[in-house]
Structure formats: C-alpha cells, structure tokens
Design an enzyme around this catalytic site. Structure first.
Site, PDB file in Angstrom:
ATOM      1  N   ASN A   1       0.905  -1.098   0.081  1.00 60.72           N
ATOM      2  CA  ASN A   1      -0.029  -0.073   0.046  1.00 60.72           C
ATOM      3  C   ASN A   1       0.961   1.022   0.072  1.00 60.72           C
ATOM      4  O   ASN A   1       2.404   1.347   0.628  1.00 60.72           O
ATOM      5  CB  ASN A   1      -1.095   0.142   1.182  1.00 60.72           C
TER       6      ASN A   1
ATOM      7  N   GLU B   1      -3.090  -4.599  -2.689  1.00 55.20           N
ATOM      8  CA  GLU B   1      -4.068  -5.501  -3.662  1.00 55.20           C
ATOM      9  C   GLU B   1      -3.545  -4.646  -5.499  1.00 55.20           C
ATOM     10  O   GLU B   1      -2.859  -5.152  -6.908  1.00 55.20           O
ATOM     11  CB  GLU B   1      -5.023  -5.560  -3.886  1.00 55.20           C
TER      12      GLU B   1
ATOM     13  N   CYS C   1     -10.641  -3.059  -4.161  1.00 52.23           N
ATOM     14  CA  CYS C   1      -9.633  -4.238  -4.849  1.00 52.23           C
ATOM     15  C   CYS C   1     -10.100  -5.275  -5.872  1.00 52.23           C
ATOM     16  O   CYS C   1      -9.835  -5.780  -6.406  1.00 52.23           O
ATOM     17  CB  CYS C   1      -8.877  -4.137  -4.139  1.00 52.23           C
TER      18      CYS C   1
HETATM   19  N1  THU Z   1      -5.072  -1.485   2.594  1.00 54.11           N
HETATM   20  C1  THU Z   1      -5.042  -2.417   1.524  1.00 54.11           C
HETATM   21  O1  THU Z   1      -3.676  -1.963   0.826  1.00 54.11           O
HETATM   22  N2  THU Z   1      -5.403  -3.590   1.162  1.00 54.11           N
HETATM   23  C2  THU Z   1      -7.254  -3.640   1.636  1.00 54.11           C
HETATM   24  O2  THU Z   1      -7.469  -4.042   0.589  1.00 54.11           O
HETATM   25  C3  THU Z   1      -7.484  -3.335   2.278  1.00 54.11           C
HETATM   26  C4  THU Z   1      -6.702  -1.541   3.046  1.00 54.11           C
HETATM   27  C5  THU Z   1      -4.580  -0.230   2.798  1.00 54.11           C
HETATM   28  C6  THU Z   1      -4.954   0.814   2.788  1.00 54.11           C
HETATM   29  C7  THU Z   1      -4.428   1.901   3.471  1.00 54.11           C
HETATM   30  O3  THU Z   1      -3.299   2.211   3.650  1.00 54.11           O
HETATM   31  C8  THU Z   1      -4.414   1.090   4.497  1.00 54.11           C
HETATM   32  O4  THU Z   1      -4.165   0.109   4.217  1.00 54.11           O
HETATM   33  C9  THU Z   1      -5.451   1.537   5.403  1.00 54.11           C
HETATM   34  O5  THU Z   1      -6.606   1.886   5.114  1.00 54.11           O
END
Ligand code: THU
Length: 126
Positions: free
Chosen positions: A43, A56, A90
């Site tokens: 992320n 993702e 996602c």
């Molecule tokens: N996040 C992801 O990387 N994938 C997900 O499916 C849900 C949330 C990240 C986005 C943000 O940086 C952090 O998790 C909190 O929401």
C-alpha cells in the site's frame, strides 16, 4: 513450495515496502499470473488520504502494465492479527481480469483461502 506458500512469502516481503505513515497499517500483495510470473505490491498512502492505493491494486496495475492480464492467485498479508479482507474497490479491480481468482489471505495468526466470487458475488459489469 506450493503457490500458497510462495505467494504469502512474497506478499509478506512486499509489505515491508508499504508506505503507510498515516494508518500504520501495512499490507503486502503478490499476484501469480497464468503465465507463471509474480508481481508484488504494497500500500502507498498520501497526505491527501483518498489518493492512497491499496497493495492489491498496486500489484494488479504493475502486472497489467507489464502486459499480463490473466491471473491465477493472489496472496495478501497484513501485519496485524485482524482478519484480512481486500477492500471492495480491490475486489472490483480483481474481477475485471479474473472472476475465479484464488485469494490467500494472511494475518499474523491465520491464513484463509477464498475465491473472488465468494467475496464479490455480484460485481459491477458493463
Ligand atoms: N489497504 C490495502 O492495502 N488493502 C486493502 O485491501 C485494504 C486497505 C491499505 C490502504 C491504507 O493504506 C491502509 O490499508 C488502511 O486502510
């Protein structure tokens, strides 16, 4: 090593590159293409919170921009004990490329295997 073990290992490594200074919630993803390649993502947050991109989608966009559009499975790892579930955005992006993607979802204490269609049974389509 099975696909599941490999994808979780790669996703865990990818999560180390997470840029998450705002939420401190680190996520790593590893996507296996039908051609056998693996693309990873973490992320990437932003001071303007809504610009954040999930791990993702980073992995999927890396794969698609490298010419890969057919996917077999994805590992997603979070660094907490909470239940891991990809967000709805996602899931919709995953569905664009494969409606039968296998997801290995791993937190600190548990790994679950899910089908994309279990998590997103009624995707938006045009
Ligand atoms: N996040 C992801 O990387 N994938 C997900 O499916 C849900 C949330 C990240 C986005 C943000 O940086 C952090 O998790 C909190 O929401």
């Amino acid at each position: 090593m099975t696909d599941k073990e490999l994808l979780i290992k790669k996703a865990r490594q990818a999560g180390k590159q997470a840029y998450a200074p705002y939420s401190r919630f680190r996520v790593g993803a590893a996507l296996l293409t039908k051609s056998g390649r693996i693309f990873t993502g973490s992320n990437v947050e932003n001071a303007s919170y809504g610009l954040t991109v999930c791990a993702e989608r980073v992995a999927i966009f890396k794969a698609v921009s490298a010419g890969e559009k057919r996917f077999k499975a994805m590992g997603v790892v979070i660094s907490s004990r909470k239940k891991t579930r990809p967000c709805g955005a996602c899931l919709q992006v995953m569905n664009e490329f494969s409606d039968n993607l296998i997801l290995y979802l791993s937190s600190k204490n548990k790994t679950e295997t899910k089908k994309l269609s279990d998590l997103l049974p009624n995707p938006f389509t045009l």
